[in-house]
Write an enzyme that holds these catalytic residues in place. Structure first.
Site, short mmCIF file in Angstrom:
data_model
loop_
_atom_site.label_atom_id
_atom_site.label_comp_id
_atom_site.label_asym_id
_atom_site.label_seq_id
_atom_site.Cartn_x
_atom_site.Cartn_y
_atom_site.Cartn_z
N HIS A 152 -39.12 -7.19 -21.12
CA HIS A 152 -37.81 -7.00 -21.91
C HIS A 152 -37.03 -8.31 -21.72
O HIS A 152 -37.00 -8.90 -20.57
CB HIS A 152 -37.06 -5.75 -22.10
CG HIS A 152 -36.21 -5.70 -20.66
ND1 HIS A 152 -34.86 -5.28 -20.78
CD2 HIS A 152 -36.60 -5.89 -19.53
CE1 HIS A 152 -34.40 -5.35 -19.70
NE2 HIS A 152 -35.37 -5.79 -18.71
N CYS A 206 -31.19 -9.15 -17.06
CA CYS A 206 -31.81 -8.24 -16.13
C CYS A 206 -32.29 -9.04 -14.90
O CYS A 206 -32.76 -10.14 -15.18
CB CYS A 206 -32.87 -7.56 -16.89
SG CYS A 206 -33.67 -6.13 -15.75
N GLN A 224 -33.15 4.52 -20.14
CA GLN A 224 -32.39 5.06 -20.94
C GLN A 224 -33.06 5.55 -22.15
O GLN A 224 -34.00 4.53 -22.57
CB GLN A 224 -31.22 4.09 -21.36
CG GLN A 224 -30.41 3.84 -20.06
CD GLN A 224 -29.40 2.58 -20.42
OE1 GLN A 224 -28.68 2.76 -21.22
NE2 GLN A 224 -29.39 1.54 -19.57
#
Length: 256
Positions: A152, A206, A224
């Site tokens: 991601h 991140c 999440q």
């Protein structure tokens, strides 16, 4: 005609309920709609429990409500055809029309909606994307995997729960700017101008950036929920739209 030149329906006339076609049946899998607004995934709607789903402004005749004034009280219906194993979208003679993949469809004419097709109503900024149809044939489709592997790219903003990263000690960009940046990254990836791995390595907020955004395999309950739901809905090799979580905004590529 109104000031913005949009045709309006007569709000005083009673609205007849949608008459379900005889060929309609309930889907046999957990199909749902992703709702996208301004490039952000804001919600999802389960459409697996009924033969049809009606969209419009009136709660009397619509199951999915839209508050945009250009949307008719009973605007369109999405219907599942079990024999054909296919969804059809029907514009119910709305005042401002229905678009599928950015093309206007004919009123009262069932239009095929396949996995990842996008549709919208009138001038509403909400887009709906059909998901989960790949599992409507239980004899040939596998069940949901226990784990998925993804990479991601996260862009944080001033509203993130922790507005700092290895790249910036204090992040002050707005959420809107973060979304714009992420859309630019996604466009570069899908056009072949850059790879997901390289852009994540250089730009992700991140700590996974050092691995090109790679995340270890995870199962449901570990991420999440918006991130998790999106990751499990992707096909291997597919890149998501923008996913909004408490951490910031992401794009996700499913690897396995």
């Amino acid at each position: 005609m109104s000031e913005n030149n949009e045709i309006r329906e007569d709000e005083t006339e009673p609205i007849p309920p949608f008459k379900c076609p005889e060929w309609a049946s309930k889907p046999i899998s957990n199909v749902y709609l992703e709702i996208i607004k301004n490039g952000v995934n804001i919600d999802r709607v389960d459409i697996s429990k009924d033969k049809f789903t009606v969209f419009g402004r009136s709660s009397e005749v619509s199951s999915v409500l839209l508050d945009h004034p250009s949307v008719s009280r009973r605007h369109a219906a999405l219907v599942y055809h079990g024999v054909n194993n296919r969804f059809y979208l029907i514009d119910l003679q709305s005042a401002t029309g229905t678009q599928v993949n950015d093309e206007q469809i004919k009123p009262l004419t069932p239009t095929t909606i396949k996995e990842n097709f996008t549709f919208k109503f009138g001038s509403s900024s909400k887009h709906f994307i059909l998901k989960g149809t790949s599992n409507t044939n239980p004899s040939s489709s596998p069940s949901e995997p226990k784990t998925v592997t993804c990479r991601h790219l996260l862009v944080k903003h001033q509203g993130s729960r922790n507005p700092s990263s290895w790249r910036e000690s204090k992040i002050t960009r707005t959420k809107e700017r973060a979304i714009t940046k992420l859309n630019e990254f996604r466009a570069a990836i899908t056009s072949g101008q850059a790879t997901f791995e390289d852009l994540a390595h250089k730009n992700s907020d991140c700590s996974s950036a050092k691995r090109g955004g790679y995340l270890d395999p995870f199962k449901r309950g570990q991420m999440q929920k918006p991130f998790e739901d999106c990751a499990f809905s992707l096909k291997v090799g597919e890149i998501s739209g923008i996913v909004d979580t408490d951490s910031g905004v992401h794009i996700i590529e499913r690897l396995a």
